[in-house]
Design a protein around this motif. Structure first.
Motif, PDB file in Angstrom:
ATOM      1  N   ARG A 215       0.827  -1.214   0.000  1.00  0.00           N
ATOM      2  CA  ARG A 215       0.000   0.000   0.000  1.00  0.00           C
ATOM      3  C   ARG A 215       0.859   1.262   0.000  1.00  0.00           C
ATOM      4  O   ARG A 215       0.539   2.246  -0.668  1.00  0.00           O
ATOM      5  CB  ARG A 215      -0.921  -0.013   1.221  1.00  0.00           C
ATOM      6  N   ALA A 216       1.983   1.234   0.747  1.00  0.00           N
ATOM      7  CA  ALA A 216       2.888   2.383   0.748  1.00  0.00           C
ATOM      8  C   ALA A 216       3.510   2.579  -0.620  1.00  0.00           C
ATOM      9  O   ALA A 216       3.645   3.707  -1.102  1.00  0.00           O
ATOM     10  CB  ALA A 216       3.970   2.192   1.816  1.00  0.00           C
ATOM     11  N   ALA A 217       3.889   1.477  -1.291  1.00  0.00           N
ATOM     12  CA  ALA A 217       4.473   1.590  -2.629  1.00  0.00           C
ATOM     13  C   ALA A 217       3.468   2.124  -3.630  1.00  0.00           C
ATOM     14  O   ALA A 217       3.839   2.738  -4.632  1.00  0.00           O
ATOM     15  CB  ALA A 217       4.991   0.214  -3.074  1.00  0.00           C
TER      16      ALA A 217
ATOM     17  N   SER B  13       0.239   6.830   2.578  1.00  0.00           N
ATOM     18  CA  SER B  13       1.172   7.242   3.615  1.00  0.00           C
ATOM     19  C   SER B  13       0.403   7.481   4.905  1.00  0.00           C
ATOM     20  O   SER B  13      -0.831   7.469   4.933  1.00  0.00           O
ATOM     21  CB  SER B  13       1.913   8.512   3.193  1.00  0.00           C
ATOM     22  N   GLY B  14       1.161   7.694   5.970  1.00  0.00           N
ATOM     23  CA  GLY B  14       0.538   7.885   7.265  1.00  0.00           C
ATOM     24  C   GLY B  14       0.103   6.555   7.871  1.00  0.00           C
ATOM     25  O   GLY B  14       0.661   5.500   7.573  1.00  0.00           O
ATOM     26  N   ILE B  15      -0.919   6.594   8.751  1.00  0.00           N
ATOM     27  CA  ILE B  15      -1.395   5.386   9.424  1.00  0.00           C
ATOM     28  C   ILE B  15      -2.118   4.488   8.416  1.00  0.00           C
ATOM     29  O   ILE B  15      -2.990   4.930   7.681  1.00  0.00           O
ATOM     30  CB  ILE B  15      -2.326   5.747  10.577  1.00  0.00           C
ATOM     31  N   LEU B  16      -1.734   3.209   8.416  1.00  0.00           N
ATOM     32  CA  LEU B  16      -2.362   2.213   7.544  1.00  0.00           C
ATOM     33  C   LEU B  16      -2.974   1.150   8.426  1.00  0.00           C
ATOM     34  O   LEU B  16      -2.246   0.406   9.099  1.00  0.00           O
ATOM     35  CB  LEU B  16      -1.333   1.596   6.591  1.00  0.00           C
TER      36      LEU B  16
ATOM     37  N   ALA C 277       6.095   6.335   5.516  1.00  0.00           N
ATOM     38  CA  ALA C 277       6.570   7.664   5.149  1.00  0.00           C
ATOM     39  C   ALA C 277       7.701   7.508   4.155  1.00  0.00           C
ATOM     40  O   ALA C 277       8.504   6.565   4.249  1.00  0.00           O
ATOM     41  CB  ALA C 277       7.047   8.436   6.380  1.00  0.00           C
ATOM     42  N   ALA C 278       7.794   8.399   3.175  1.00  0.00           N
ATOM     43  CA  ALA C 278       8.856   8.358   2.168  1.00  0.00           C
ATOM     44  C   ALA C 278      10.113   8.996   2.725  1.00  0.00           C
ATOM     45  O   ALA C 278      10.065  10.022   3.411  1.00  0.00           O
ATOM     46  CB  ALA C 278       8.404   9.085   0.909  1.00  0.00           C
TER      47      ALA C 278
ATOM     48  N   TRP D  13      13.353   5.048  -1.150  1.00  0.00           N
ATOM     49  CA  TRP D  13      13.019   4.187  -0.029  1.00  0.00           C
ATOM     50  C   TRP D  13      11.741   4.659   0.658  1.00  0.00           C
ATOM     51  O   TRP D  13      11.430   5.846   0.684  1.00  0.00           O
ATOM     52  CB  TRP D  13      14.158   4.147   1.003  1.00  0.00           C
ATOM     53  N   LEU D  14      11.020   3.732   1.249  1.00  0.00           N
ATOM     54  CA  LEU D  14       9.849   4.002   2.071  1.00  0.00           C
ATOM     55  C   LEU D  14      10.081   3.425   3.454  1.00  0.00           C
ATOM     56  O   LEU D  14      10.434   2.248   3.588  1.00  0.00           O
ATOM     57  CB  LEU D  14       8.600   3.371   1.452  1.00  0.00           C
ATOM     58  N   MET D  15       9.917   4.257   4.482  1.00  0.00           N
ATOM     59  CA  MET D  15      10.088   3.826   5.875  1.00  0.00           C
ATOM     60  C   MET D  15       8.740   3.330   6.390  1.00  0.00           C
ATOM     61  O   MET D  15       7.735   4.025   6.285  1.00  0.00           O
ATOM     62  CB  MET D  15      10.571   4.988   6.732  1.00  0.00           C
ATOM     63  N   LEU D  16       8.685   2.110   6.959  1.00  0.00           N
ATOM     64  CA  LEU D  16       7.483   1.558   7.555  1.00  0.00           C
ATOM     65  C   LEU D  16       7.741   1.170   8.992  1.00  0.00           C
ATOM     66  O   LEU D  16       8.789   0.581   9.301  1.00  0.00           O
ATOM     67  CB  LEU D  16       6.970   0.335   6.777  1.00  0.00           C
ATOM     68  N   ALA D  17       6.807   1.530   9.864  1.00  0.00           N
ATOM     69  CA  ALA D  17       6.820   1.089  11.265  1.00  0.00           C
ATOM     70  C   ALA D  17       5.572   0.261  11.485  1.00  0.00           C
ATOM     71  O   ALA D  17       4.478   0.701  11.147  1.00  0.00           O
ATOM     72  CB  ALA D  17       6.851   2.285  12.208  1.00  0.00           C
TER      73      ALA D  17
END
Length: 1018
Positions: free
Chosen positions: A257-259, A263-266, A282-283, A289-293
């Motif tokens: 979904r980020a790709a 963005s934001g809360i998923l 967040a990009a 790169w995309l940062m995911l937590a």
């Protein structure tokens, strides 16, 4: 006797049930309240936990993203500074290149420098590539062969470029940068390729989590072709870096979904393990790169589950406590009630006895089977004029007035039969001495201790005094109402008499003035001309008085209305100065008019009534001033962007007014003293009318004066500024006639249920060179258009008609007949936004308002019919001769058969009709106007009576339509007040108002007065 002491058990049981109900309802309400509080608290705390979890994910991900961006940015800046303009490395590299790559000493020195930099700056390796793309040397882990295309791009466009994550030959994750070597602004001599070990630099930074957790993790991904590649090790899969790739079609995975751009809360997704997770994306700036937590939903929302159990437990405990307390209170209340019932039962008989014997009302007990008195108290005995002993065994019917026996017998029989639970009535008893006593009594059944059948208990109150007072009050109120009605009738009769007499006298006065004007044009001797002039002057004075009386009667009857519109104050004052200045000059006086500075610009208000007040005050000042001057001064007291308040002062140097006379100046038919009327004339109405007009416009008026010095009449008036684009009203003048008929050769279908309207439109069209076919309703119009669909150039369609209304007819013309190009003009007295929208919705091209303006109708029809059908722009004589300007109306008379008056004086002036407006609207065509008056009388003389009959028969729609027709016809002859009243009645009837009979009667009287005023011109 005594009342029964029955078994207390049923009463206690009933009390217990009532007590239980009194507890149950509050308990239910309290339970609902506790449940609602628990639900609200649970929802609030749950939302707070969710928000806090979201905030934690966002903060951690954003912090890591920022650290990565800072690290990459510093590495790029460091590389750019190190290899851009570094003199020693550049010198050695240039010497080596210039020496044909054979200078071993320079190469060795460069290697030595790079080895020192790798150790000092923490690089994994560095390679130096020349401008031809050939690698000069490499130190450490720096294989540049896989990045040849990026190296060529840097050589072509010098800049520092990030080299994305990749696996080296040993399967270790690396990333790096490419930096140009050479002086800034010059072509680079080569490119330096720097690498870092990802597992020593970026991976630890990404993988760490600042708080203890079992499932939370952060990682980097990038979009790679048709999939998403994981760039860093995962908490649950350490070997995933640059190895694990998921397809973009797996839309439930947060990384996918980020790709795709989210963005934001998923929420609501599953991670690479298929476990439901909460994620934040967040990009990373400057990279792909995309940062995911991420954190597992079970761990993220564990606090909500704990809170659910806690809330449920607390709610249950609260309800248990409430129910336990309520049960104990109910039991205790029931016990108290049982004890109270027993005590009350013991005291009931004693209380009843005291009440029975000492009550201020008469109390009587009847045997329900025989209907006779068993016991009565002393007060009842006093009321009926007998002793208690005499009343025992007597039927109360024997004590009743003969006129009230039937009612009493009926009610008592119904009570005995159980049909009613009790009754109350007002009746009369007869005393032994024959006197009548009025009583108010109530009877109801009661149970006696030793008897199965109930007895009837009666409460009797002597109301003789009250009845006598009410009768006297009723007579007094009737008398007061009669006096009030007589006063109102007298006031209405006075106003009606004034208006009627003003109208009656105005008609012969107009004849007197007209004949005097005609006589003045004949050849007369000087003395005869002087006498004619005196006749005209006296007639004008009398007509002014009549106008004042009529205005006053309208004001007192509430019929005079203020009509705000845009006007130009400067033009109004200039007109006053022009007209009144001549009169002042004839008396040898100076008239000065002073405008406010700066001028206020266009204003909105009733300019005609303002002008009437100013003319009256300035005229009075000139009349009562023998020498000196009269000055009119206008000042602005208050002003803002939308409104202002003006003060008008009329100052003279005349005779002045005594202080004791000022108080009665503005009263009708009064002057400062009797000598003024004899010396200067006048009725004393002018100032009264001025005061009422000013007050109707929301202002105040007053006077300051000293005898022998002069007077200053002033008034203050609130006015609005005219809206942008709103043109000030100007005096109505007859526009210049067009050069010829504007509708020559056109054929128009005119549809209207009013014969007067059809005749007027036909004659108006003839004046413009057009022919008309007439129809009385929409059905006739449809028949004509079906047989001759191409015969007409346009249709003028009235909206409200019997048989078929105009809206239905226009829809049928468009839909059933398919005449989509035929111009349809809605012809209606109703032109508000909703009515115009309804007309356009039915197919109308345009709307023409009633009452009709000839010029407006001609321009509108010419626009819709088109120039190809309008053949003549100049008027021609029947013989084909070109007519000179000014003879156009004569040609129109020939075409339409109308006789146009030779001058404005020949146009009828009729009370109740706006003479100037009618003359302008009809081109001063006297014959047309008189013809319209005939049609008006024929169609509308009994309109009010017919509407009343239709309302009485329940035909409300027909009555409203009749008022609509009357409104339209009154507008055609410019009877503006009658048109307004008809419109108001049409609205009232349409809205179902009940009190319209009186208004219809008044309308009938107004029509009768108008018909009577028209009679001399018929």
């Amino acid at each position: 006797m005594s009342l029964a002491t029955a078994d207390p058990t049923p009463a206690i049981a009933r009390g217990a049930r009532r007590q239980w109900l009194r507890f149950v309802l509050p308990l239910l309400a309290l339970s609902l309240l506790i449940g609602a509080i628990g639900a609200v608290g649970y929802r609030y705390l749950g939302d707070e936990i969710r928000r806090e979890t979201h905030r934690t994910l966002a903060v951690i991900a954003e912090q890591k993203r920022q650290h990565i961006e800072d690290r990459l940015h510093k590495a790029q800046i460091d590389a750019g500074l190190y290899f851009s303009g570094h003199s020693q490395l550049e010198t050695l590299f240039g010497r080596w290149l210039d020496g044909g790559r054979q200078d071993g000493e320079a190469l060795a020195r460069m290697r030595e420098l790079m080895q020192e930099a790798v150790v000092a700056r923490g690089w994994a390796g560095v390679a130096l590539i020349d401008a031809a793309g050939e690698q000069a040397f490499a130190v450490g882990d720096a294989d540049s062969r896989a990045h040849a295309e990026a190296i060529r791009d840097v050589l072509h466009t010098p800049r520092v470029v990030l080299v994305d994550f990749y696996l080296n030959a040993q399967g270790e994750a690396r990333y790096g940068v490419l930096a140009p070597v050479g002086r800034p602004g010059a072509a680079p001599r080569g490119v330096a390729y720097l690498t870092w070990r990802a597992d020593e630099t970026l991976f630890p930074m990404v993988e760490t989590w600042p708080v203890p957790t079992r499932t939370a993790e952060t990682y980097l991904v990038r979009r790679d072709g048709g999939g998403v590649r994981f760039l860093t090790p995962l908490r649950h899969r350490k070997d995933a870096a640059l190895v694990l790739t998921l397809p973009l079609g797996d839309a439930g995975v947060p990384a996918v979904r980020a790709a795709r751009g989210e963005s934001g809360i998923l929420e609501g997704g599953r991670d690479y393990r298929g476990v439901p997770v909460l994620a934040y994306a967040a990009a990373v700036g400057g990279t792909p790169w995309l940062m995911l937590a991420e954190i597992d939903e079970r761990e993220a929302y564990a606090g909500i589950r704990t809170m659910t159990w806690a809330t449920s437990l607390m709610t249950a405990l609260g309800l248990l406590l409430v129910y336990s307390s309520a049960y104990l209170l109910w039991r205790r209340g029931l016990q108290r009630q049982e004890l109270a019932a027993l005590r009350a039962q013991r005291a009931a008989e004693a209380r009843f006895r005291v009440v029975f014997e000492q009550a201020p009302l008469g109390v009587v007990l009847l045997d329900s089977r025989s209907g006779r008195i068993t016991e009565a108290n002393q007060r009842f005995a006093d009321i009926v004029g007998r002793s208690p002993a005499e009343l025992a065994g007597v039927s109360p019917i024997a004590l009743t007035h003969p006129d009230d026996i039937e009612q009493s017998t009926t009610q008592l029989a119904r009570l005995t039969a159980g049909e009613i639970a009790g009754y109350s009535l007002v009746k009369r008893y007869l005393r032994p001495d024959g006197s009548v006593v009025w009583v108010s009594l109530s009877f109801a059944p009661v149970q006696v201790e030793t008897e199965q059948a109930p007895r009837h208990l009666g409460m009797v109150e002597d109301i003789t005094v009250r009845v006598e007072m009410e009768e006297r009050l009723r007579v007094s109120e009737a008398r007061h109402r009669q006096l009030a009605d007589e006063a109102a009738a007298a006031n209405a009769a006075k106003s009606e008499f004034l208006a009627h007499m003003s109208h009656e006298i105005r008609t012969p006065m107009n004849a007197v003035l007209g004949l005097a004007q005609v006589l003045a044009r004949d050849s007369l001797t000087d003395s005869q001309r002087d006498m004619v002039g005196r006749i005209r002057s006296a007639g004008q004075s009398l007509l002014t008085i009549l106008n004042d009386v009529l205005d006053l009667s309208k004001i007192e009857a509430g019929q005079l209305r203020i009509e705000p519109c845009a006007f130009d104050l400067a033009a109004l004052l200039a007109n006053l100065d022009s007209l009144m200045g001549l009169e002042a000059h004839r008396k040898g006086l100076a008239l000065r008019v002073q405008m406010p500075s700066p001028p206020p610009g266009p204003l909105r208000g009733d300019g005609l009534r303002l002008e009437q007040v100013l003319f009256n005050l300035v005229g009075n000042a000139i009349k009562f001033t023998e020498r000196g001057e009269v000055a009119l001064k206008v000042n602005v007291l208050e002003a803002d962007a939308e409104s202002l308040r003006l003060r008008f002062e009329v100052r003279d140097t005349g005779i002045g007014i005594a202080a004791e006379a000022i108080g009665r100046l503005f009263a009708p038919f009064s002057q400062a003293d009797a000598g003024i009327g004899r010396r200067f004339g006048g009725t004393g109405l002018g100032l009264s009318i001025c005061k009422r007009l000013v007050e109707l416009m929301g202002g105040t008026i007053g006077v300051d004066s000293q005898p022998g010095i002069g007077s200053t009449f002033w008034f203050e008036l609130p006015l609005q500024r005219a809206a942008e684009g709103e043109s000030p009203a100007v005096a109505e003048t007859r526009p210049a006639a067009p050069a010829g008929p504007r509708l020559q050769g056109a054929h128009v279908l005119v549809v209207d249920d009013s014969a007067m309207n059809r005749d007027l439109v036909e004659r108006a069209l003839a004046l413009e060179g057009a022919t008309a076919t007439l129809a009385a309703d929409g059905q006739q119009a449809l028949q004509l258009l079906k047989t001759r669909p191409d015969a007409f150039d346009a249709v003028l369609m009235d909206v409200q008609m019997p048989v078929m209304d105009g809206l239905s007819a226009m829809r049928a013309i468009r839909d059933e007949l398919g005449l989509t190009d035929l111009p349809l003009i809605a012809f209606t007295a109703g032109v508000n936004d909703a009515q115009q929208a309804a007309a356009h919705g039915a197919g109308a091209n345009d709307v023409l308002a009633k009452p009709m303006d000839l010029d407006e109708m001609a321009v509108l029809l010419a626009r819709w019919i088109g120039p190809e059908r309008v053949q003549a722009s100049t008027a021609q004589s029947p013989a084909g001769m070109q007519l000179p300007p000014g003879d156009t109306m004569a040609a129109a008379e020939t075409a339409g058969g109308a006789e146009v008056g030779a001058s404005a004086d020949a146009f009828p002036a009729i009370p109740g009709i706006d003479h100037e407006r009618a003359a302008q609207r009809l081109g001063r065509d006297r014959a047309m106007f008189i013809g319209l008056l005939e049609f008006f009388i024929e169609d509308n003389a009994d309109a009010a009576a017919q509407a009343r009959r239709e309302l009485a028969a329940g035909e409300r729609e027909a009555a409203a339509r009749r008022m609509h027709t009357l409104r339209s016809n009154a507008g055609f002859i410019c009877a503006m007040e009658l048109m307004e009243e008809a419109g108001a009645l049409e609205k009232a009837i349409g809205q179902g108002e009940a009190d319209v009979d009186a208004r219809l009667a008044a309308l009938g009287q107004r029509i009768e007065a108008l018909v009577e005023a028209i009679a001399p011109w018929r």
